[in-house]
Motif scaffolding. Sequence first.
Motif, PDB file in Angstrom:
ATOM      1  N   VAL A 148       0.814  -1.192  -0.078  1.00 14.52           N
ATOM      2  CA  VAL A 148       0.083  -0.263   0.343  1.00 14.52           C
ATOM      3  C   VAL A 148       0.715   1.705  -0.272  1.00 14.52           C
ATOM      4  O   VAL A 148       0.103   2.450  -0.647  1.00 14.52           O
ATOM      5  CB  VAL A 148      -1.003  -0.110   1.636  1.00 14.52           C
ATOM      6  CG1 VAL A 148      -1.708   1.627   1.830  1.00 14.52           C
ATOM      7  CG2 VAL A 148      -1.758  -1.233   1.171  1.00 14.52           C
ATOM      8  N   MET A 149       2.034   1.383   0.265  1.00 13.71           N
ATOM      9  CA  MET A 149       2.693   2.040   0.494  1.00 13.71           C
ATOM     10  C   MET A 149       3.828   3.060  -0.932  1.00 13.71           C
ATOM     11  O   MET A 149       3.964   3.786  -0.985  1.00 13.71           O
ATOM     12  CB  MET A 149       4.329   2.219   1.632  1.00 13.71           C
ATOM     13  CG  MET A 149       3.292   1.820   3.247  1.00 13.71           C
ATOM     14  SD  MET A 149       5.124   1.276   3.495  1.00 13.71           S
ATOM     15  CE  MET A 149       5.027   0.754   5.456  1.00 13.71           C
ATOM     16  N   VAL A 166       7.654   7.869  -5.562  1.00 16.22           N
ATOM     17  CA  VAL A 166       6.541   7.702  -6.168  1.00 16.22           C
ATOM     18  C   VAL A 166       6.448   6.801  -4.650  1.00 16.22           C
ATOM     19  O   VAL A 166       6.156   5.653  -4.735  1.00 16.22           O
ATOM     20  CB  VAL A 166       5.588   7.097  -6.890  1.00 16.22           C
ATOM     21  CG1 VAL A 166       4.455   6.588  -7.395  1.00 16.22           C
ATOM     22  CG2 VAL A 166       6.913   8.409  -8.233  1.00 16.22           C
ATOM     23  N   GLY A 167       5.256   7.037  -3.709  1.00 13.22           N
ATOM     24  CA  GLY A 167       4.530   6.421  -2.357  1.00 13.22           C
ATOM     25  C   GLY A 167       5.291   7.535  -1.664  1.00 13.22           C
ATOM     26  O   GLY A 167       6.124   7.633  -1.161  1.00 13.22           O
ATOM     27  N   ALA A 168       5.001   6.740  -0.041  1.00 11.27           N
ATOM     28  CA  ALA A 168       5.484   6.796   1.276  1.00 11.27           C
ATOM     29  C   ALA A 168       4.997   6.397   2.247  1.00 11.27           C
ATOM     30  O   ALA A 168       3.933   5.878   2.242  1.00 11.27           O
ATOM     31  CB  ALA A 168       4.720   8.847   1.324  1.00 11.27           C
ATOM     32  N   HIS A 169       5.710   6.112   3.101  1.00  6.40           N
ATOM     33  CA  HIS A 169       5.374   6.175   4.852  1.00  6.40           C
ATOM     34  C   HIS A 169       4.235   6.519   5.442  1.00  6.40           C
ATOM     35  O   HIS A 169       3.122   6.091   6.156  1.00  6.40           O
ATOM     36  CB  HIS A 169       6.309   5.651   5.724  1.00  6.40           C
ATOM     37  CG  HIS A 169       7.636   4.782   5.105  1.00  6.40           C
ATOM     38  ND1 HIS A 169       9.149   5.582   5.170  1.00  6.40           N
ATOM     39  CD2 HIS A 169       8.249   3.993   4.780  1.00  6.40           C
ATOM     40  CE1 HIS A 169       9.342   4.830   4.551  1.00  6.40           C
ATOM     41  NE2 HIS A 169       9.060   3.907   4.169  1.00  6.40           N
ATOM     42  N   SER A 170       4.415   7.384   5.611  1.00  7.84           N
ATOM     43  CA  SER A 170       3.464   8.517   6.095  1.00  7.84           C
ATOM     44  C   SER A 170       2.265   8.645   5.626  1.00  7.84           C
ATOM     45  O   SER A 170       2.286   9.014   4.060  1.00  7.84           O
ATOM     46  CB  SER A 170       4.124  10.015   6.075  1.00  7.84           C
ATOM     47  OG  SER A 170       5.095  10.190   7.073  1.00  7.84           O
ATOM     48  N   VAL A 171       1.071   9.348   5.600  1.00  8.85           N
ATOM     49  CA  VAL A 171       0.096   9.734   5.198  1.00  8.85           C
ATOM     50  C   VAL A 171      -0.563  10.850   6.386  1.00  8.85           C
ATOM     51  O   VAL A 171      -0.164  11.279   7.408  1.00  8.85           O
ATOM     52  CB  VAL A 171      -1.277   8.699   6.024  1.00  8.85           C
ATOM     53  CG1 VAL A 171      -2.429   9.126   5.470  1.00  8.85           C
ATOM     54  CG2 VAL A 171      -0.498   7.277   5.385  1.00  8.85           C
ATOM     55  N   THR A 188       2.994  13.444  13.794  1.00  6.62           N
ATOM     56  CA  THR A 188       2.159  14.902  12.828  1.00  6.62           C
ATOM     57  C   THR A 188       1.759  14.100  12.069  1.00  6.62           C
ATOM     58  O   THR A 188       0.250  15.499  12.157  1.00  6.62           O
ATOM     59  CB  THR A 188       3.117  16.015  12.100  1.00  6.62           C
ATOM     60  OG1 THR A 188       4.167  15.260  11.392  1.00  6.62           O
ATOM     61  CG2 THR A 188       4.522  16.167  13.668  1.00  6.62           C
ATOM     62  N   GLY A 189       1.834  13.304  12.324  1.00  4.79           N
ATOM     63  CA  GLY A 189       0.534  12.249  10.503  1.00  4.79           C
ATOM     64  C   GLY A 189       0.925  10.785  11.005  1.00  4.79           C
ATOM     65  O   GLY A 189       1.268  10.030  12.260  1.00  4.79           O
ATOM     66  N   GLY A 190      -0.553   9.957   9.945  1.00  6.07           N
ATOM     67  CA  GLY A 190      -0.370   9.075  10.223  1.00  6.07           C
ATOM     68  C   GLY A 190       0.803   8.323   9.159  1.00  6.07           C
ATOM     69  O   GLY A 190       1.786   8.620   8.395  1.00  6.07           O
ATOM     70  N   ASP A 191       1.332   7.019  10.036  1.00  7.17           N
ATOM     71  CA  ASP A 191       2.420   6.430   9.777  1.00  7.17           C
ATOM     72  C   ASP A 191       2.567   4.769   8.975  1.00  7.17           C
ATOM     73  O   ASP A 191       2.012   3.927  10.644  1.00  7.17           O
ATOM     74  CB  ASP A 191       4.230   7.163  10.539  1.00  7.17           C
ATOM     75  CG  ASP A 191       4.566   6.603   9.671  1.00  7.17           C
ATOM     76  OD1 ASP A 191       4.668   4.961   9.129  1.00  7.17           O
ATOM     77  OD2 ASP A 191       5.806   6.859   9.966  1.00  7.17           O
ATOM     78  N   LEU A 192       2.371   4.447   7.916  1.00  5.15           N
ATOM     79  CA  LEU A 192       1.878   2.684   7.415  1.00  5.15           C
ATOM     80  C   LEU A 192       3.155   1.607   8.137  1.00  5.15           C
ATOM     81  O   LEU A 192       2.606   0.724   8.446  1.00  5.15           O
ATOM     82  CB  LEU A 192       1.583   2.891   5.987  1.00  5.15           C
ATOM     83  CG  LEU A 192       0.581   4.012   5.727  1.00  5.15           C
ATOM     84  CD1 LEU A 192       0.735   4.010   4.031  1.00  5.15           C
ATOM     85  CD2 LEU A 192      -1.316   2.739   5.754  1.00  5.15           C
ATOM     86  N   ARG A 193       4.265   2.327   8.161  1.00  2.00           N
ATOM     87  CA  ARG A 193       4.981   1.345   9.004  1.00  2.00           C
ATOM     88  C   ARG A 193       4.577   0.823  10.238  1.00  2.00           C
ATOM     89  O   ARG A 193       5.255   0.223  10.743  1.00  2.00           O
ATOM     90  CB  ARG A 193       7.061   2.413   9.217  1.00  2.00           C
ATOM     91  CG  ARG A 193       6.619   2.619   7.535  1.00  2.00           C
ATOM     92  CD  ARG A 193       7.939   3.894   7.974  1.00  2.00           C
ATOM     93  NE  ARG A 193       7.848   4.493   8.715  1.00  2.00           N
ATOM     94  CZ  ARG A 193       8.567   5.236   9.033  1.00  2.00           C
ATOM     95  NH1 ARG A 193       9.969   5.270   8.543  1.00  2.00           N
ATOM     96  NH2 ARG A 193       8.224   6.857   9.518  1.00  2.00           N
ATOM     97  N   PHE A 252      -3.993   5.171   8.207  1.00  3.00           N
ATOM     98  CA  PHE A 252      -4.962   5.453   7.145  1.00  3.00           C
ATOM     99  C   PHE A 252      -5.717   7.209   6.812  1.00  3.00           C
ATOM    100  O   PHE A 252      -6.442   7.833   6.181  1.00  3.00           O
ATOM    101  CB  PHE A 252      -5.979   4.354   6.895  1.00  3.00           C
ATOM    102  CG  PHE A 252      -5.384   3.538   5.448  1.00  3.00           C
ATOM    103  CD1 PHE A 252      -4.552   3.912   4.863  1.00  3.00           C
ATOM    104  CD2 PHE A 252      -4.865   2.024   6.072  1.00  3.00           C
ATOM    105  CE1 PHE A 252      -3.875   2.838   3.915  1.00  3.00           C
ATOM    106  CE2 PHE A 252      -5.146   1.221   5.935  1.00  3.00           C
ATOM    107  CZ  PHE A 252      -4.216   1.698   4.826  1.00  3.00           C
ATOM    108  N   ARG A 253      -5.828   7.602   8.126  1.00  6.28           N
ATOM    109  CA  ARG A 253      -6.619   8.613   8.635  1.00  6.28           C
ATOM    110  C   ARG A 253      -5.979   9.424   8.809  1.00  6.28           C
ATOM    111  O   ARG A 253      -5.978  10.617   9.418  1.00  6.28           O
ATOM    112  CB  ARG A 253      -7.218   8.485  10.062  1.00  6.28           C
ATOM    113  CG  ARG A 253      -9.115   7.495  10.155  1.00  6.28           C
ATOM    114  CD  ARG A 253      -9.449   7.864  10.843  1.00  6.28           C
ATOM    115  NE  ARG A 253      -9.536   6.681  12.645  1.00  6.28           N
ATOM    116  CZ  ARG A 253      -9.291   7.548  13.021  1.00  6.28           C
ATOM    117  NH1 ARG A 253     -10.267   9.207  13.402  1.00  6.28           N
ATOM    118  NH2 ARG A 253      -8.538   7.123  14.282  1.00  6.28           N
ATOM    119  N   GLY A 254      -4.280   9.354   8.887  1.00  2.00           N
ATOM    120  CA  GLY A 254      -3.331  10.487   8.888  1.00  2.00           C
ATOM    121  C   GLY A 254      -3.339  10.758  10.018  1.00  2.00           C
ATOM    122  O   GLY A 254      -3.066  12.095  10.524  1.00  2.00           O
TER     123      GLY A 254
END
Length: 300
Positions: A148-149, A166-171, A188-193, A252-254
């Motif tokens: 997804v990242m 192209v792509g990121a860990h953070s949301v 400061t934000g969402g993190d998919l890691r 996912f909600r940041g």
Amino acid sequence: MALLALVAFGGLLFDDRVLVGAPIWAKPFKFAVSFVAYCMTLAWMLTLLPRGRRVGWWAGTVVTVTSSIEMVLITMQVVRGRRSHFNHETAFDSAVFRVMGLTIAVLWLAALIIAVLLLRARILDRATAWSVRLASLIALVGTAIGFVMTRPTPEQRAAGDDAGIVGAHSVGVSDGGPTMPLTGWSTTGGDLRIAHFFGMHALQVLPLVVLLLVTLAPRFVRLRDDRVRLRLALVASGTYAALFALVTWQAFRGQALLNPDGATLTAAAAIALLGAGSTWAALRTPNRTETAPAAKEFAS
């Protein structure tokens, strides 16, 4: 991986380069340590298979080879001073990341084969059997978060072909902002890691819960009943899966892990209450006719 972890630790000590807001050797160090735990646990799980060991051996070998390729490429990019993940700034960097993506996809399929073998295996201790099965399934979902990242962020989609990353860990925020110490997760934000880490390491946590129950069984009569241990293993697995879903939803909600809103806190409280209530129900005292054979079997 253990040797590479030592090399990367040396890099953290003696190489002061910073990339995307973090020490450049932090990524290979964390990946190497994580792979040590992941691969050792898979190796132990393969020993539980009464059948299909040859298929399991090949699947384990694929995990070994693909994870090694992944780490070689990550370390190579560190030496070059380049980003390894999401990097399409040059044709070479893009090719490296595409190979990394392919190796992880193959690794995931090999882990899926091992999970299927564990689901089909007849493991004598039911608590161990179900903790291993459910842990492997949660780990598969956690690993899939990595795919997804690779999706482009809204800013990257707007840049089109000019986007080198192209792509990121953070949301909700850009990679490289303020982070937690040690983990490097965004504050400061969402993190998919976070979800990625939490899901993958179900492989260690859930079997360790069963090991703890077996260790405590000689001291606590209720834990000598294999049915009680099975119920507790299922409660632990369900609670862990719920927490994994919660941190995934939060990312996912940041939303930063340590800055939960009311909805997140409410969900966390519900999980805690359900987990506590289910644990109490699992520990209820069996009747004597149920307890005696189990206690006798455990003592023998």
